[in-house]
Design a protein around this motif. Structure first.
Motif, PDB file in Angstrom:
ATOM      1  N   LEU A  68       0.837  -1.196   0.000  1.00 42.07           N
ATOM      2  CA  LEU A  68       0.000   0.000   0.000  1.00 42.07           C
ATOM      3  C   LEU A  68       0.877   1.253   0.000  1.00 42.07           C
ATOM      4  CD1 LEU A  68      -2.479  -1.164   2.801  1.00 42.07           C
ATOM      5  CD2 LEU A  68      -2.796  -1.339   0.321  1.00 42.07           C
ATOM      6  N   ALA A  69       0.541   2.191  -0.851  1.00 40.87           N
ATOM      7  CA  ALA A  69       1.282   3.458  -0.915  1.00 40.87           C
ATOM      8  C   ALA A  69       0.783   4.371   0.202  1.00 40.87           C
ATOM      9  CB  ALA A  69       1.081   4.119  -2.274  1.00 40.87           C
ATOM     10  N   SER A  70       1.695   4.768   1.097  1.00 43.32           N
ATOM     11  CA  SER A  70       1.277   5.564   2.254  1.00 43.32           C
ATOM     12  C   SER A  70       2.051   6.876   2.385  1.00 43.32           C
ATOM     13  CB  SER A  70       1.432   4.739   3.531  1.00 43.32           C
ATOM     14  OG  SER A  70       2.786   4.340   3.693  1.00 43.32           O
ATOM     15  N   ALA A  71       2.866   7.189   1.407  1.00 47.89           N
ATOM     16  CA  ALA A  71       3.671   8.423   1.484  1.00 47.89           C
ATOM     17  C   ALA A  71       2.764   9.642   1.616  1.00 47.89           C
ATOM     18  CB  ALA A  71       4.549   8.557   0.241  1.00 47.89           C
ATOM     19  N   GLY A  72       3.120  10.515   2.542  1.00 43.33           N
ATOM     20  CA  GLY A  72       2.392  11.764   2.750  1.00 43.33           C
ATOM     21  C   GLY A  72       1.095  11.617   3.531  1.00 43.33           C
ATOM     22  N   MET A  73       0.796  10.420   3.997  1.00 43.38           N
ATOM     23  CA  MET A  73      -0.450  10.214   4.744  1.00 43.38           C
ATOM     24  C   MET A  73      -0.178  10.292   6.247  1.00 43.38           C
ATOM     25  SD  MET A  73      -2.023   7.011   2.574  1.00 43.38           S
ATOM     26  CE  MET A  73      -3.668   7.075   3.245  1.00 43.38           C
ATOM     27  N   ARG A  74      -1.205  10.718   6.994  1.00 39.87           N
ATOM     28  CA  ARG A  74      -1.117  10.710   8.452  1.00 39.87           C
ATOM     29  C   ARG A  74      -1.249   9.275   8.949  1.00 39.87           C
ATOM     30  NH1 ARG A  74      -5.448  14.200   7.852  1.00 39.87           N
ATOM     31  NH2 ARG A  74      -6.672  12.725   9.067  1.00 39.87           N
ATOM     32  N   VAL A  75      -0.784   9.029  10.157  1.00 43.16           N
ATOM     33  CA  VAL A  75      -0.817   7.682  10.726  1.00 43.16           C
ATOM     34  C   VAL A  75      -2.240   7.145  10.778  1.00 43.16           C
ATOM     35  CG1 VAL A  75      -0.348   6.293  12.793  1.00 43.16           C
ATOM     36  CG2 VAL A  75       1.275   8.018  12.075  1.00 43.16           C
ATOM     37  N   ASP A  76      -3.206   7.957  11.180  1.00 43.81           N
ATOM     38  CA  ASP A  76      -4.591   7.480  11.262  1.00 43.81           C
ATOM     39  C   ASP A  76      -5.131   7.104   9.881  1.00 43.81           C
ATOM     40  OD1 ASP A  76      -4.549  10.389  10.843  1.00 43.81           O
ATOM     41  OD2 ASP A  76      -6.743  10.281  10.952  1.00 43.81           O
ATOM     42  N   GLU A  77      -4.712   7.821   8.843  1.00 44.65           N
ATOM     43  CA  GLU A  77      -5.126   7.481   7.482  1.00 44.65           C
ATOM     44  C   GLU A  77      -4.506   6.147   7.045  1.00 44.65           C
ATOM     45  OE1 GLU A  77      -5.649  11.877   5.446  1.00 44.65           O
ATOM     46  OE2 GLU A  77      -3.602  11.092   5.705  1.00 44.65           O
ATOM     47  N   VAL A  78      -3.239   5.968   7.400  1.00 47.01           N
ATOM     48  CA  VAL A  78      -2.552   4.713   7.058  1.00 47.01           C
ATOM     49  C   VAL A  78      -3.225   3.546   7.775  1.00 47.01           C
ATOM     50  CG1 VAL A  78      -0.366   3.437   7.178  1.00 47.01           C
ATOM     51  CG2 VAL A  78      -0.355   5.872   6.610  1.00 47.01           C
ATOM     52  N   LEU A  79      -3.561   3.738   9.028  1.00 43.01           N
ATOM     53  CA  LEU A  79      -4.221   2.681   9.793  1.00 43.01           C
ATOM     54  C   LEU A  79      -5.564   2.307   9.173  1.00 43.01           C
ATOM     55  CD1 LEU A  79      -4.165   0.794  12.197  1.00 43.01           C
ATOM     56  CD2 LEU A  79      -5.111   2.633  13.588  1.00 43.01           C
ATOM     57  N   ARG A  80      -6.344   3.305   8.770  1.00 44.88           N
ATOM     58  CA  ARG A  80      -7.632   3.017   8.118  1.00 44.88           C
ATOM     59  C   ARG A  80      -7.423   2.284   6.788  1.00 44.88           C
ATOM     60  NH1 ARG A  80      -9.022   8.036  10.150  1.00 44.88           N
ATOM     61  NH2 ARG A  80      -8.700   9.090   8.172  1.00 44.88           N
ATOM     62  N   MET A  81      -6.390   2.673   6.049  1.00 41.51           N
ATOM     63  CA  MET A  81      -6.093   2.024   4.780  1.00 41.51           C
ATOM     64  C   MET A  81      -5.676   0.563   5.013  1.00 41.51           C
ATOM     65  SD  MET A  81      -3.434   3.220   1.763  1.00 41.51           S
ATOM     66  CE  MET A  81      -2.043   3.243   2.889  1.00 41.51           C
ATOM     67  N   VAL A  82      -4.843   0.331   6.026  1.00 40.35           N
ATOM     68  CA  VAL A  82      -4.421  -1.027   6.364  1.00 40.35           C
ATOM     69  C   VAL A  82      -5.631  -1.860   6.765  1.00 40.35           C
ATOM     70  CG1 VAL A  82      -3.168  -2.397   8.094  1.00 40.35           C
ATOM     71  CG2 VAL A  82      -2.023  -0.483   6.955  1.00 40.35           C
ATOM     72  N   GLN A  83      -6.495  -1.298   7.604  1.00 34.75           N
ATOM     73  CA  GLN A  83      -7.688  -2.024   8.031  1.00 34.75           C
ATOM     74  C   GLN A  83      -8.575  -2.368   6.841  1.00 34.75           C
ATOM     75  OE1 GLN A  83     -10.057  -0.106  11.050  1.00 34.75           O
ATOM     76  NE2 GLN A  83     -11.300  -1.924  11.372  1.00 34.75           N
ATOM     77  N   ALA A  84      -8.790  -1.420   5.940  1.00 30.62           N
ATOM     78  CA  ALA A  84      -9.616  -1.683   4.755  1.00 30.62           C
ATOM     79  C   ALA A  84      -8.994  -2.785   3.897  1.00 30.62           C
ATOM     80  CB  ALA A  84      -9.788  -0.401   3.943  1.00 30.62           C
ATOM     81  N   ASP A  85      -7.667  -2.774   3.766  1.00 31.16           N
ATOM     82  CA  ASP A  85      -6.985  -3.801   2.984  1.00 31.16           C
ATOM     83  C   ASP A  85      -7.131  -5.169   3.652  1.00 31.16           C
ATOM     84  OD1 ASP A  85      -5.002  -4.393   0.686  1.00 31.16           O
ATOM     85  OD2 ASP A  85      -4.009  -5.252   2.444  1.00 31.16           O
ATOM     86  N   LEU A  86      -6.986  -5.212   4.970  1.00 28.52           N
ATOM     87  CA  LEU A  86      -7.134  -6.483   5.694  1.00 28.52           C
ATOM     88  C   LEU A  86      -8.557  -7.029   5.562  1.00 28.52           C
ATOM     89  CD1 LEU A  86      -5.088  -5.703   8.940  1.00 28.52           C
ATOM     90  CD2 LEU A  86      -4.386  -7.153   7.012  1.00 28.52           C
TER      91      LEU A  86
END
Length: 195
Positions: A68-86
């Motif tokens: 997942l590309a996470s550059a420039g994202m806040r930690v909470d955004e990355v966490l939501r993206m990881v959760q959605a991917d899982l």
């Protein structure tokens, strides 16, 4: 053999967090690699090679391992993206296992972040399994009052894995004793030849 089977069993059952501890040179890295190759094809593996990650870096490392590309994202955004991917992977019948080597070197806050990530679940299944490989210092960290919740989570599979680990330790001790005896007898033979 038996320890690897117990680890596969724990991961495939969705046990959440599994802990494997052993002294330096006891084969934890080899066990980790063997587990990686032995798990079923529907299991995706996240491998954390850097135990010194800070909690905020952990989310980015997991996102990177998931592609997942996470550059420039806040930690909470990355966490939501990881959760959605899982969740999406789970919907496709996939399991995700995070394997962390040298877990005794992880900052305590990072270990706590891993525990929080283990809360990601559906109504029936964990979205992220975690296998911690570490030296006995990891047990001491988990013995701290502030790490009580993580220790309790690792305790669920502890009985089966610990029983197998103990059996393997006993066998290893017996093998080591036999090897030491062989070295002593060879050394004695070499000394008698040189005399």
């Amino acid at each position: 053999g038996e320890l690897l089977d117990a680890l596969c069993w724990a991961v495939e059952r969705g046990e959440g967090i599994v802990k494997v501890t052993g002294e330096v040179g006891s084969g934890k890295t080899m066990l980790c690699r063997m587990l990686e190759h032995r798990l079923a094809p529907h299991i995706d593996i996240i491998y954390l090679a850097n135990p010194t990650l800070l909690p905020r870096e952990l989310c980015y490392a997991i996102a990177g391992e998931l592609g997942l590309a996470s550059a420039g994202m806040r930690v909470d955004e990355v966490l939501r993206m990881v959760q959605a991917d899982l969740i999406a992977r789970h919907g496709r019948g996939r399991q995700v296992v995070l394997m962390a080597e040298e877990a005794q070197a992880m900052p305590l806050d990072t270990l706590e972040e891993l525990r929080l990530l283990s809360n990601l679940e559906t109504s029936r299944d964990k979205l992220l399994q975690i296998v911690l490989f570490g030296q006995p210092e990891l047990d001491r960290h988990l013995g701290l009052a502030r790490m009580r919740q993580l220790k309790e989570r690792t305790g669920k599979t502890k009985a089966r894995v610990a029983a197998v680990t103990r059996a393997v330790e006993i066998r290893t001790q017996q093998q080591r004793a036999a090897y030491d005896q062989l070295l002593i007898s060879r050394r004695g033979l070499a000394e008698s030849r040189s005399a």
